[in-house]
Motif scaffolding. Sequence first.
Motif, PDB file in Angstrom:
ATOM      1  N   ARG A  27       0.838  -1.072   0.115  1.00 14.79           N
ATOM      2  CA  ARG A  27       0.167  -0.343  -0.492  1.00 14.79           C
ATOM      3  C   ARG A  27       0.863   1.623  -0.109  1.00 14.79           C
ATOM      4  O   ARG A  27       1.428   1.381   0.385  1.00 14.79           O
ATOM      5  N   LEU A  28       0.503   2.235  -0.327  1.00 15.39           N
ATOM      6  CA  LEU A  28       0.942   3.768  -0.900  1.00 15.39           C
ATOM      7  C   LEU A  28       0.321   4.386   0.384  1.00 15.39           C
ATOM      8  O   LEU A  28      -1.391   4.607  -0.179  1.00 15.39           O
ATOM      9  N   THR A  29       0.487   5.672   0.976  1.00 18.00           N
ATOM     10  CA  THR A  29       0.101   6.896   1.710  1.00 18.00           C
ATOM     11  C   THR A  29       0.772   8.680   0.677  1.00 18.00           C
ATOM     12  O   THR A  29       2.082   8.264   1.121  1.00 18.00           O
ATOM     13  N   THR A  55       2.675   4.856  11.827  1.00 18.83           N
ATOM     14  CA  THR A  55       1.521   4.448  12.393  1.00 18.83           C
ATOM     15  C   THR A  55       1.444   3.143  10.690  1.00 18.83           C
ATOM     16  O   THR A  55      -0.081   2.579  10.895  1.00 18.83           O
ATOM     17  N   ILE A  56       2.291   3.984   9.896  1.00 15.92           N
ATOM     18  CA  ILE A  56       2.145   3.464   8.634  1.00 15.92           C
ATOM     19  C   ILE A  56       3.314   2.105   8.271  1.00 15.92           C
ATOM     20  O   ILE A  56       4.475   2.935   8.748  1.00 15.92           O
ATOM     21  N   SER A  57       3.224   0.784   7.437  1.00 19.97           N
ATOM     22  CA  SER A  57       4.537   0.122   7.610  1.00 19.97           C
ATOM     23  C   SER A  57       5.611   0.992   6.308  1.00 19.97           C
ATOM     24  O   SER A  57       6.701   1.154   6.381  1.00 19.97           O
ATOM     25  N   ALA A  58       5.053   1.807   5.439  1.00 19.73           N
ATOM     26  CA  ALA A  58       5.748   2.436   4.761  1.00 19.73           C
ATOM     27  C   ALA A  58       6.098   3.785   4.530  1.00 19.73           C
ATOM     28  O   ALA A  58       4.461   4.086   4.567  1.00 19.73           O
ATOM     29  N   LEU A 115      -4.048   2.261  -2.334  1.00 21.50           N
ATOM     30  CA  LEU A 115      -3.761   3.335  -1.984  1.00 21.50           C
ATOM     31  C   LEU A 115      -4.956   4.207  -0.731  1.00 21.50           C
ATOM     32  O   LEU A 115      -5.458   4.470  -1.183  1.00 21.50           O
ATOM     33  N   ASP A 116      -3.773   5.108  -0.701  1.00 21.22           N
ATOM     34  CA  ASP A 116      -4.703   6.177   0.531  1.00 21.22           C
ATOM     35  C   ASP A 116      -4.426   7.319   0.360  1.00 21.22           C
ATOM     36  O   ASP A 116      -3.187   7.668   0.150  1.00 21.22           O
TER      37      ASP A 116
END
Length: 136
Positions: A27-29, A55-58, A115-116
């Motif tokens: 996932r991309l943020t 809070t996000i892995s990438a 994608l977020d």
Amino acid sequence: MKGFGLFVKTLAANTARLNSLDAHTGRLTLVLGNESADLDSMVSSLALAYALSPTISAPPIPIINTNRSDMTLRPESTLLLRTTLQANDSGIDALTFIDDFDVTRVVSYGHKHGLDVWLVDHNAPASRQTELEPFV
């Protein structure tokens, strides 16, 4: 939460990451400021991406929602960002601008891998970026 200096060091890899999506999965943020790209929008993009980072892995990718060449029209923003980033051993070149990558390609990637899109300083993507709406 990791320090801001460590977060700033991740910025330089973001544009390359968005331009080499074939080499990535997961996932991309994106954190997207408004298209006027005024100072508060730029700072808010960076601040929210920094706040989300633990809070996000990438690492989330703050996007400056104007063309890179238009930064010359924003001397106050250039001064603040240059000063802040240089204090953390980085520079404006490390930032990702909306014209640094293909938004349509990122959307295609998002349909496959996730994608977020977080919006700051506005409540809907710009008219030229409506393809991001499903990910907001």
